[in-house]
Design an enzyme around this catalytic site. Structure first.
Site, PDB file in Angstrom:
ATOM      1  N   ASP A   1       0.833  -1.204   0.000  1.00  0.00           N
ATOM      2  CA  ASP A   1       0.000   0.000   0.000  1.00  0.00           C
ATOM      3  C   ASP A   1       0.873   1.260   0.000  1.00  0.00           C
ATOM      4  O   ASP A   1       0.606   2.214  -0.730  1.00  0.00           O
ATOM      5  CB  ASP A   1      -0.927  -0.030   1.219  1.00  0.00           C
ATOM      6  CG  ASP A   1      -1.865   1.153   1.226  1.00  0.00           C
ATOM      7  OD1 ASP A   1      -2.648   1.275   0.248  1.00  0.00           O
ATOM      8  OD2 ASP A   1      -1.804   1.963   2.175  1.00  0.00           O
TER       9      ASP A   1
ATOM     10  N   LYS B   1       1.189   4.218  -3.013  1.00  0.00           N
ATOM     11  CA  LYS B   1       1.096   5.667  -2.787  1.00  0.00           C
ATOM     12  C   LYS B   1       2.340   6.387  -3.315  1.00  0.00           C
ATOM     13  O   LYS B   1       2.243   7.455  -3.917  1.00  0.00           O
ATOM     14  CB  LYS B   1       0.914   5.954  -1.298  1.00  0.00           C
ATOM     15  CG  LYS B   1      -0.469   5.524  -0.780  1.00  0.00           C
ATOM     16  CD  LYS B   1      -0.567   5.669   0.728  1.00  0.00           C
ATOM     17  CE  LYS B   1      -1.949   5.311   1.215  1.00  0.00           C
ATOM     18  NZ  LYS B   1      -1.982   5.093   2.674  1.00  0.00           N
TER      19      LYS B   1
END
Ligand code: ASP
Ligand code: MG
Length: 804
Positions: A662, A666
């Protein structure tokens, strides 16, 4: 004296006729001096025209004629209308026998509508004790012999009217037939459709009336036809000039010639509603101080005739020939457009005349076809003209841009040199939407943004409620009306063009239906919804397949879902191309750091040419919490992890946080913001999960958390003094190149640095740039949670609304 004019709908059976009688009675009882001009009742003129066509084709007109009579007698069988009925019987029979009719016969027939109307109204008033007098305007208005469009002869008509009113003066109320007159032979003529207004304004002029009150079935003149634009507003005052423009561009309330006799004598015209006559209506006067209001008017049933010729450049006399053809065949041209290269000329004419125009132009230019100077003459039916009255070219870009953004490309536009007016020709199928877009844009009262929200879980649901709660305040403060017309999850869709309400959760349970994305696109199309935004609050990997179709259907995009930005660089580019091609925007501020203004800041810095050299930070709230606490407290790693799991700070399977993907995503999103072409696979990610725990089911994994402890105890112990652990993402390298270094890793930093001082579950970003040197821009705060994420998405909605 005041002149009252009543239109056909006002005089229709039932409420209309009763109201007219009441209005006249009230005025007489209050001692007002009035004269009344009437149209034919109901749709009489249209009906007579239709019966005439049927009779001429030898069709069965008799039944239609009987229905017509029954309606016209209405509830007053005692009133004698037999004279008109008998003449109609004879005339229609004649037409039916001959199978043809002249304009002269047609005028005789149509005139009966007004005659019947005035006779009936007079009789009803007399019965009520009002001193009414039936006045046949054929004895008053003398005209030329152009049947169907006769022109009154001023001097003679004026003398007749003045004399007539001298004879029938005092308390008599003259009930005058509108629309009709007669020529020198005493043949009946008509002044053209909607001509009763003209009759009324001529009589007002001849008698120097104080005011002309035009009673219609609407409250006045609107900024646009309220049937087509729900947000249309009534206009209180209008100048004669503007009214004249309006009349020329299709406002049927005003016959094109109505204004001139009033202007000449400076007689105010008031547009009133028979059915709501307490309303002040719209007042039209010569007061120029009241100018500046814009209105939209529409011409329907028009066609575009286009003459294309490569050999026409510089040739003299082409236009003259075109207009001679139009003049000779009595074809009125409402809009002309010609490019400076003279390669072609476009004319807008009534659809019923379009074929004639084409055929006659082809004849005229026959030789030019052979010489190849003219290539083709075409007709496009089903177009409409929108005129923005009061609009000049200085601010025309606003409505124009709004149209383009909504995928409505006008076929042509032109402006008048004197008088402010811009006209646009659009496809008829786009008329309704175009009107609403222009109206919302130029009146600025409230621009409607129509929103479809996908995903209504934590973030989506919070967003819907936030929008519903603040919609009224936003409309007041910013003039933007947020209308959520669709809510959907992967299974069910709820549609409401007027906007969902606070009980949307129940509604979608109850009324939600299965759907495909096409249903939503078609719905928006069907109801002409403008300024569309689709918001993806799902975590779905497949929903992004809908992005490009949505963009191609005129939707802007907003997403909190990260998938679209982290698929292959190829898709990333493809989506951007679709956005550019369709002039659409895509905002995703919440993809990184939730509502924190991070992406917007990076975009601005990058666009302004600032050289960003490094971005570094704690991208995950969950991992921020874990390491901030683990570093500060003297407890095993597994205990902190357990706490985070129990408090719901992690994903249901905590390994999704711990694996680092994750954070990697980003980081990739930020890198691509800087035009770096990295792929996800190129990110070096330090996975925090011991290798033997990476596979297997969640339940199993949750029993083995203690196995983290020896590893992380050692990492913690191996640090230099006064150092803490942080799990960071870092983008570095020569960022002028196509690719950068993307790393996601656990680092040990001094506790007295900004990064080392981080607490709670804050996100933290340092942006290093050339100008800022070694003092980076720092953005820090709550970077997760449904409320702040929903706020961030909301921020994107407002950013988009401001752009349009
Ligand atoms: N009755 C005529 C028409 O319908 C004239 C009018 O109503 O003004 O065109
Ligand atoms: Mg953000």
């Amino acid at each position: 004296m005041k002149i009252l004019k009543f239109g056909g709908k006002s005089l229709s059976n039932g409420e209309g006729l009763n109201k007219v009688v009441q209005i006249i009675t009230d005025k007489v009882q209050q001692g007002e001096k009035i004269a009344v001009v009437v149209s034919a009742r109901g749709n009489a003129t249209d009906e007579l025209e239709y019966i005439l066509k049927i009779a001429a084709k030898n069709g069965d007109y008799k039944r239609l004629l009987e229905n017509f009579k029954v309606y016209q007698v209405s509830d007053y069988p005692q009133v004698d209308l037999s004279e008109e009925f008998t003449i109609l019987d004879k005339l229609f029979e004649g037409v039916s026998l001959i199978g043809d009719y002249s304009n002269k016969i047609k005028d005789q027939i149509l005139s009966k509508g007004e005659l019947l109307s005035a006779k009936l109204l007079t009789a009803i008033l007399v019965e009520k004790g009002i001193p009414a007098n039936f006045a046949d305007s054929r004895e008053l208005l003398k005209t030329d012999s152009k049947f169907g469009d006769a022109q009154p002869l001023e001097q003679l008509s004026k003398k007749n009217v003045v004399n007539y009113f001298k004879e029938h003066n005092g308390s008599t109320v003259n009930i005058i037939t509108g629309f009709i007159g007669s020529n020198n032979n005493n043949d009946t003529t008509t002044l053209g459709r909607n001509g009763s207004n003209y009759t009324a304004s001529l009589i007002a002029n001849y008698l120097n009336a104080e005011e002309l009150q035009n009673f219609t079935h609407v409250d006045g003149i609107y900024t646009a036809n309220p049937d087509l634009v729900a947000d249309a507003k009534k206009i209180e005052y209008l100048s004669f000039n503007e009214a004249n423009e309006l009349a020329n561009f299709g406002a049927t309330i005003l016959h094109a010639k109505t204004i001139i006799p009033l202007l000449e004598k400076n007689i105010p015209l008031r547009i009133l509603n028979t059915f709501n006559h307490e309303n002040r209506g719209t007042l039209i006067t010569s007061d120029a101080a009241k100018e500046g209001i814009k209105t939209l008017s529409v011409l329907e049933n028009v066609s575009l005739v286009n003459l294309e010729g490569r050999g026409l450049l510089g040739k003299a006399g082409i236009d003259a020939r075109i207009f001679k053809v139009m003049g000779d065949h009595n074809i009125s041209v409402s809009i002309i457009s010609q490019g400076s290269s003279e390669r072609g000329i476009g004319l807008v004419v009534a659809t019923e005349k379009a074929t004639l125009a084409m055929v006659e132009l082809e004849k005229e230019f026959e030789n030019d076809f052979y010489s190849k100077d003219v290539n083709q003459i075409t007709v496009t039916d089903n177009v409409s003209v929108i005129s923005i009255i009061g609009q000049d070219l200085s601010t025309f870009h606003k409505p124009y841009t709004a149209l383009i953004k909504n995928k409505i490309v006008p076929i042509l536009f032109n402006n008048t040199v004197t008088g402010k007016n811009v006209s646009l020709v659009v496809k008829k199928s786009e008329l309704n939407k175009a009107l609403n877009v222009i109206h919302g844009e130029i009146f600025g009262v409230s621009k409607k943004i129509n929103i479809a929200i996908f995903g209504h879980g934590l973030v989506g649901g919070t967003l819907i409620n936030q929008i519903l709660e603040s919609a009224a305040a936003i409309e007041k403060r910013k003039g933007i009306k947020l209308n959520v017309f669709a809510i959907a999850n992967s299974k069910k869709l709820l549609l409401n063009k007027n906007g969902v309400t606070a009980d949307w959760k129940n509604s979608i349970q109850k009324d939600g239906a299965e759907y495909t994305i096409k249903d939503i696109i078609e719905y928006a199309d069907k109801y002409h919804l403008e300024n569309l935004i689709a918001i993806d609050n799902t975590a779905s990997a497949t929903f992004v397949e809908n992005y490009i179709p949505l963009v191609e259907s005129s939707f802007d995009l907003i997403s909190s879902n990260k998938v679209a930005n982290t698929l292959s660089y190829g898709f990333y580019k493809e989506l951007r191309k679709a956005l550019t091609d369709n002039q659409k925007n895509y905002l995703y501020e919440t993809n990184v750091g939730a509502g924190l203004p991070l992406i917007d800041t990076i975009k601005l810095l990058h666009l302004s040419g600032e050289n960003i050299t490094k971005i570094k930070g704690v991208f995950s709230g969950t991992l921020s919490y874990l390491f901030n606490n683990f570093s500060a407290k003297d407890v095993p790693f597994s205990e902190i992890l357990k706490e985070a799991i129990d408090n719901g700070y992690t994903e249901p399977d905590p390994r999704e946080d711990l694996c680092g993907n994750d954070v990697g995503r980003k980081l990739l999103i930020l890198a691509r913001e800087l035009d770096l072409q990295n792929e996800f696979e190129e990110i070096s990610i330090q996975n925090l999960i011991p290798e033997h725990l990476r596979e297997g089911n969640v339940a199993d994994f949750l029993t083995k958390l203690k196995e983290f402890d020896p590893i992380y105890d050692k990492i913690k112990a191996d640090q230099k003094p006064n150092h803490v652990l942080r799990y960071i993402g870092e983008l570095s390298g020569d960022l002028q190149n196509d690719k950068g270094n993307l790393e996601v890793k656990l680092v040990s930093v001094p506790s007295d640095t900004a990064l080392g001082g981080l607490k709670g579950s804050d996100s933290f970003f340092e942006i290093y740039t050339e100008s800022y040197g070694d003092r980076p821009i720092v953005i820090q705060g709550a970077g997760a949670g449904s409320a702040v994420t929903a706020r961030g998405v909301f921020g994107d909605i407002l950013r988009l609304s401001d752009k349009g």
